[in-house]
Design a protein around this motif. Sequence first.
Motif, PDB file in Angstrom:
ATOM      1  N   VAL A  43      -7.047   5.773  -8.507  1.00 31.95           N
ATOM      2  CA  VAL A  43      -5.988   4.870  -8.940  1.00 31.95           C
ATOM      3  C   VAL A  43      -5.083   4.540  -7.756  1.00 31.95           C
ATOM      4  CG1 VAL A  43      -3.992   4.602 -10.458  1.00 31.95           C
ATOM      5  CG2 VAL A  43      -6.027   5.804 -11.284  1.00 31.95           C
ATOM      6  N   HIS A  44      -4.932   3.254  -7.492  1.00 28.25           N
ATOM      7  CA  HIS A  44      -4.019   2.777  -6.460  1.00 28.25           C
ATOM      8  C   HIS A  44      -2.852   2.114  -7.167  1.00 28.25           C
ATOM      9  CE1 HIS A  44      -6.777   3.346  -3.010  1.00 28.25           C
ATOM     10  NE2 HIS A  44      -7.678   3.247  -3.964  1.00 28.25           N
ATOM     11  N   GLU A  45      -1.645   2.439  -6.725  1.00 31.65           N
ATOM     12  CA  GLU A  45      -0.440   1.975  -7.388  1.00 31.65           C
ATOM     13  C   GLU A  45       0.514   1.389  -6.361  1.00 31.65           C
ATOM     14  OE1 GLU A  45       2.952   4.502  -9.519  1.00 31.65           O
ATOM     15  OE2 GLU A  45       1.003   4.702 -10.503  1.00 31.65           O
ATOM     16  N   ALA A  46       1.185   0.283  -6.725  1.00 33.08           N
ATOM     17  CA  ALA A  46       2.144  -0.327  -5.811  1.00 33.08           C
ATOM     18  C   ALA A  46       3.297  -0.923  -6.593  1.00 33.08           C
ATOM     19  CB  ALA A  46       1.478  -1.413  -4.976  1.00 33.08           C
ATOM     20  N   ASN A  47       4.481  -0.818  -6.019  1.00 30.72           N
ATOM     21  CA  ASN A  47       5.652  -1.473  -6.571  1.00 30.72           C
ATOM     22  C   ASN A  47       5.587  -2.927  -6.131  1.00 30.72           C
ATOM     23  OD1 ASN A  47       8.293  -2.548  -6.913  1.00 30.72           O
ATOM     24  ND2 ASN A  47       9.139  -0.486  -6.862  1.00 30.72           N
ATOM     25  N   LEU A  48       5.677  -3.843  -7.081  1.00 28.95           N
ATOM     26  CA  LEU A  48       5.541  -5.266  -6.769  1.00 28.95           C
ATOM     27  C   LEU A  48       6.648  -5.769  -5.847  1.00 28.95           C
ATOM     28  CD1 LEU A  48       3.923  -7.814  -7.147  1.00 28.95           C
ATOM     29  CD2 LEU A  48       5.046  -8.173  -9.333  1.00 28.95           C
ATOM     30  N   LYS A  49       7.744  -5.056  -5.779  1.00 27.39           N
ATOM     31  CA  LYS A  49       8.831  -5.462  -4.895  1.00 27.39           C
ATOM     32  C   LYS A  49       8.652  -4.938  -3.472  1.00 27.39           C
ATOM     33  CE  LYS A  49      12.165  -6.046  -8.592  1.00 27.39           C
ATOM     34  NZ  LYS A  49      13.483  -5.685  -9.132  1.00 27.39           N
ATOM     35  N   SER A  50       7.594  -4.181  -3.221  1.00 25.39           N
ATOM     36  CA  SER A  50       7.315  -3.618  -1.897  1.00 25.39           C
ATOM     37  C   SER A  50       6.174  -4.384  -1.232  1.00 25.39           C
ATOM     38  CB  SER A  50       6.920  -2.147  -2.031  1.00 25.39           C
ATOM     39  OG  SER A  50       6.301  -1.690  -0.850  1.00 25.39           O
ATOM     40  N   PHE A  51       6.479  -5.097  -0.151  1.00 21.81           N
ATOM     41  CA  PHE A  51       5.452  -5.869   0.547  1.00 21.81           C
ATOM     42  C   PHE A  51       4.335  -4.968   1.068  1.00 21.81           C
ATOM     43  CE2 PHE A  51       9.100  -8.872   1.336  1.00 21.81           C
ATOM     44  CZ  PHE A  51       8.652  -9.827   0.437  1.00 21.81           C
ATOM     45  N   LEU A  52       4.693  -3.834   1.647  1.00 22.15           N
ATOM     46  CA  LEU A  52       3.685  -2.924   2.200  1.00 22.15           C
ATOM     47  C   LEU A  52       2.766  -2.393   1.102  1.00 22.15           C
ATOM     48  CD1 LEU A  52       2.512  -1.524   4.636  1.00 22.15           C
ATOM     49  CD2 LEU A  52       4.204   0.281   4.349  1.00 22.15           C
ATOM     50  N   GLY A  53       3.351  -2.033  -0.033  1.00 24.66           N
ATOM     51  CA  GLY A  53       2.546  -1.551  -1.148  1.00 24.66           C
ATOM     52  C   GLY A  53       1.561  -2.602  -1.632  1.00 24.66           C
ATOM     53  N   LEU A  54       1.995  -3.847  -1.667  1.00 29.06           N
ATOM     54  CA  LEU A  54       1.119  -4.933  -2.118  1.00 29.06           C
ATOM     55  C   LEU A  54      -0.025  -5.179  -1.152  1.00 29.06           C
ATOM     56  CD1 LEU A  54       3.717  -7.456  -3.489  1.00 29.06           C
ATOM     57  CD2 LEU A  54       2.120  -6.044  -4.769  1.00 29.06           C
ATOM     58  N   ILE A  55       0.268  -5.093   0.116  1.00 32.66           N
ATOM     59  CA  ILE A  55      -0.780  -5.282   1.122  1.00 32.66           C
ATOM     60  C   ILE A  55      -1.846  -4.199   0.963  1.00 32.66           C
ATOM     61  CG2 ILE A  55      -1.276  -5.177   3.604  1.00 32.66           C
ATOM     62  CD1 ILE A  55       1.520  -6.511   3.986  1.00 32.66           C
ATOM     63  N   ASN A  56      -1.420  -2.964   0.742  1.00 29.17           N
ATOM     64  CA  ASN A  56      -2.357  -1.859   0.575  1.00 29.17           C
ATOM     65  C   ASN A  56      -3.160  -1.966  -0.717  1.00 29.17           C
ATOM     66  OD1 ASN A  56      -1.683  -0.646   3.004  1.00 29.17           O
ATOM     67  ND2 ASN A  56      -0.058   0.573   2.088  1.00 29.17           N
ATOM     68  N   LEU A  57      -2.607  -2.616  -1.737  1.00 29.89           N
ATOM     69  CA  LEU A  57      -3.294  -2.758  -3.015  1.00 29.89           C
ATOM     70  C   LEU A  57      -4.489  -3.713  -2.917  1.00 29.89           C
ATOM     71  CD1 LEU A  57      -3.012  -1.614  -5.874  1.00 29.89           C
ATOM     72  CD2 LEU A  57      -1.651  -3.616  -6.451  1.00 29.89           C
ATOM     73  N   ARG A  58      -4.383  -4.701  -2.058  1.00 21.45           N
ATOM     74  CA  ARG A  58      -5.459  -5.671  -1.807  1.00 21.45           C
ATOM     75  C   ARG A  58      -5.997  -6.301  -3.092  1.00 21.45           C
ATOM     76  NH1 ARG A  58      -8.533  -1.854   2.397  1.00 21.45           N
ATOM     77  NH2 ARG A  58      -7.042  -2.020   4.076  1.00 21.45           N
ATOM     78  N   LEU A  59      -5.133  -6.959  -3.815  1.00 16.56           N
ATOM     79  CA  LEU A  59      -5.559  -7.645  -5.032  1.00 16.56           C
ATOM     80  C   LEU A  59      -6.498  -8.783  -4.693  1.00 16.56           C
ATOM     81  CD1 LEU A  59      -2.456  -8.007  -7.350  1.00 16.56           C
ATOM     82  CD2 LEU A  59      -4.360  -6.429  -7.531  1.00 16.56           C
ATOM     83  N   GLN A  60      -7.535  -8.932  -5.516  1.00 20.04           N
ATOM     84  CA  GLN A  60      -8.518  -9.983  -5.322  1.00 20.04           C
ATOM     85  C   GLN A  60      -8.773 -10.677  -6.652  1.00 20.04           C
ATOM     86  OE1 GLN A  60     -12.061  -8.350  -3.604  1.00 20.04           O
ATOM     87  NE2 GLN A  60     -10.970  -7.317  -1.977  1.00 20.04           N
ATOM     88  N   GLU A  61      -9.275 -11.881  -6.580  1.00 18.30           N
ATOM     89  CA  GLU A  61      -9.641 -12.641  -7.768  1.00 18.30           C
ATOM     90  C   GLU A  61     -10.577 -11.810  -8.644  1.00 18.30           C
ATOM     91  OE1 GLU A  61      -9.933 -15.871 -10.379  1.00 18.30           O
ATOM     92  OE2 GLU A  61      -8.537 -15.564  -8.744  1.00 18.30           O
ATOM     93  N   GLY A  62     -10.251 -11.716  -9.922  1.00 21.33           N
ATOM     94  CA  GLY A  62     -11.093 -10.991 -10.868  1.00 21.33           C
ATOM     95  C   GLY A  62     -10.758  -9.526 -11.043  1.00 21.33           C
TER      96      GLY A  62
END
Length: 87
Positions: A43-62
């Motif tokens: 499980v990878h978790e990130a706070n949406l208000k954290s730019f670094l966390g979002l980069i590490n989450l690597r969201l992709q289409e689908g």
Amino acid sequence: MSEKVSKDVKVHMKETQTIMELSQIIQSYDSEIILKKVVQGSVHEANLKSFLGLINLRLQEGDEIEVTCIGPDAAQALKEVETFLQP
């Protein structure tokens, strides 16, 4: 009083959208907004208000993610995230 809401969401973003845009949009909300994604059993978790966390989450289409919002405007924040990710 803090409210907590969660929803599973499938990521469908237009080519012109970026997760950083969403992060900027939700900065006005008081709630914490957490995105969870399972990658190869972890499980990878990130706070949406954290730019670094979002980069590490690597969201992709689908991607299938869980969006959890905690705070006084949690329901509105969840709706904003869902609307952005599923245009």
